[in-house]
Design a protein around this motif. Sequence first.
Motif, mmCIF file in Angstrom:
data_model
loop_
_atom_site.group_PDB
_atom_site.id
_atom_site.type_symbol
_atom_site.label_atom_id
_atom_site.label_comp_id
_atom_site.label_asym_id
_atom_site.label_seq_id
_atom_site.Cartn_x
_atom_site.Cartn_y
_atom_site.Cartn_z
ATOM 1 N N HIS A 102 0.935 -1.094 -0.123
ATOM 2 C CA HIS A 102 -0.072 -0.254 -0.140
ATOM 3 C C HIS A 102 0.610 1.902 0.042
ATOM 4 C CE1 HIS A 102 -2.447 3.191 2.080
ATOM 5 N NE2 HIS A 102 -3.383 2.760 1.053
ATOM 6 N N SER A 106 0.576 4.374 -2.595
ATOM 7 C CA SER A 106 0.700 5.838 -2.669
ATOM 8 C C SER A 106 1.827 6.212 -3.030
ATOM 9 C CB SER A 106 1.000 5.491 -1.118
ATOM 10 O OG SER A 106 -0.764 4.804 -0.474
ATOM 11 N N THR A 117 -5.807 9.208 -5.227
ATOM 12 C CA THR A 117 -5.365 8.741 -3.723
ATOM 13 C C THR A 117 -5.630 6.832 -3.864
ATOM 14 O OG1 THR A 117 -7.995 9.384 -3.192
ATOM 15 C CG2 THR A 117 -5.918 10.769 -2.590
ATOM 16 N N LEU A 118 -5.037 6.712 -2.307
ATOM 17 C CA LEU A 118 -5.493 4.813 -2.996
ATOM 18 C C LEU A 118 -6.661 4.447 -1.311
ATOM 19 C CD1 LEU A 118 -4.308 2.306 -4.135
ATOM 20 C CD2 LEU A 118 -2.492 2.814 -2.284
ATOM 21 N N HIS A 119 -6.950 3.925 -1.765
ATOM 22 C CA HIS A 119 -8.178 3.263 -0.014
ATOM 23 C C HIS A 119 -8.338 1.884 0.282
ATOM 24 C CE1 HIS A 119 -9.563 7.386 -0.143
ATOM 25 N NE2 HIS A 119 -9.305 7.552 -1.882
ATOM 26 N N ALA A 120 -7.474 1.320 0.884
ATOM 27 C CA ALA A 120 -7.816 0.145 1.268
ATOM 28 C C ALA A 120 -9.001 -0.217 1.675
ATOM 29 C CB ALA A 120 -6.405 0.000 2.565
ATOM 30 N N VAL A 122 -11.863 -1.765 0.858
ATOM 31 C CA VAL A 122 -13.310 -0.658 0.725
ATOM 32 C C VAL A 122 -14.108 -1.890 0.157
ATOM 33 C CG1 VAL A 122 -13.922 0.995 -0.881
ATOM 34 C CG2 VAL A 122 -11.590 0.984 -0.304
ATOM 35 N N LEU A 147 -7.522 -3.214 -2.628
ATOM 36 C CA LEU A 147 -6.740 -1.626 -2.514
ATOM 37 C C LEU A 147 -8.164 -0.889 -4.139
ATOM 38 C CD1 LEU A 147 -3.214 -1.945 -2.742
ATOM 39 C CD2 LEU A 147 -4.679 -0.899 -0.827
#
Length: 208
Positions: A102, A106, A117-120, A122, A147
């Motif tokens: 991650h 990023s 943006t990177l989201h974990a 979800v 991700l």
Amino acid sequence: MQLDRLVARTMSRFAKGGLASLRPRQAPAEATAPLAATGPDRPRGSGSWANEWVGTKAAVERAKSLARPGRKRKSGKAAADSIPEGTIRTKPLMSARGVKLHNWISDRLEAEAPTCTLHACVSLGAFLSADTAHEGHDPLAGLVADLLIVDETGQPIAALIRENVADPSRHLLMLDALLDADLPIIDLPAKPTLSMLWGEIAETLPGA
């Protein structure tokens, strides 16, 4: 009641660690007002801890007001004491390897696509909408993307997915949902080759 327990725990936390031990978290200016100075001995600083304290008190008071007897609820079930004390614990959001991956993605996004943006971890329901959900069945329930890359408008760009070895049928269902939404899917192998992985990600980024 659960709310009384929440108040007691909150006050106990402040009594043990002190307000200054709280992690600073800047609250929006319009959401919370800083505490007014009451004397020369009042600590001075950025005010972030004071905003957090005010926000905590406001949240507890609001929850108490919503749970007062006589207030109408959407559900007939009582919410008070619905969670037995001591039964909730934290757990890792990602594995140590997942955190490293991650952070690596990023960093690359910050350098090559700073608007993304990177989201974990979800939930698919957070960025996909199912037309059949109102019929009493939500096909997206319980499906989670490992991700998710999002652009500056909040629009999802690509989902990075690990194979669900424990439940292949759920994995196929998630892939089917992402394909139906026409969202690019990037496979996350157990030991990804970073150069190849970034090549796949780069193809989905704005301007590619």
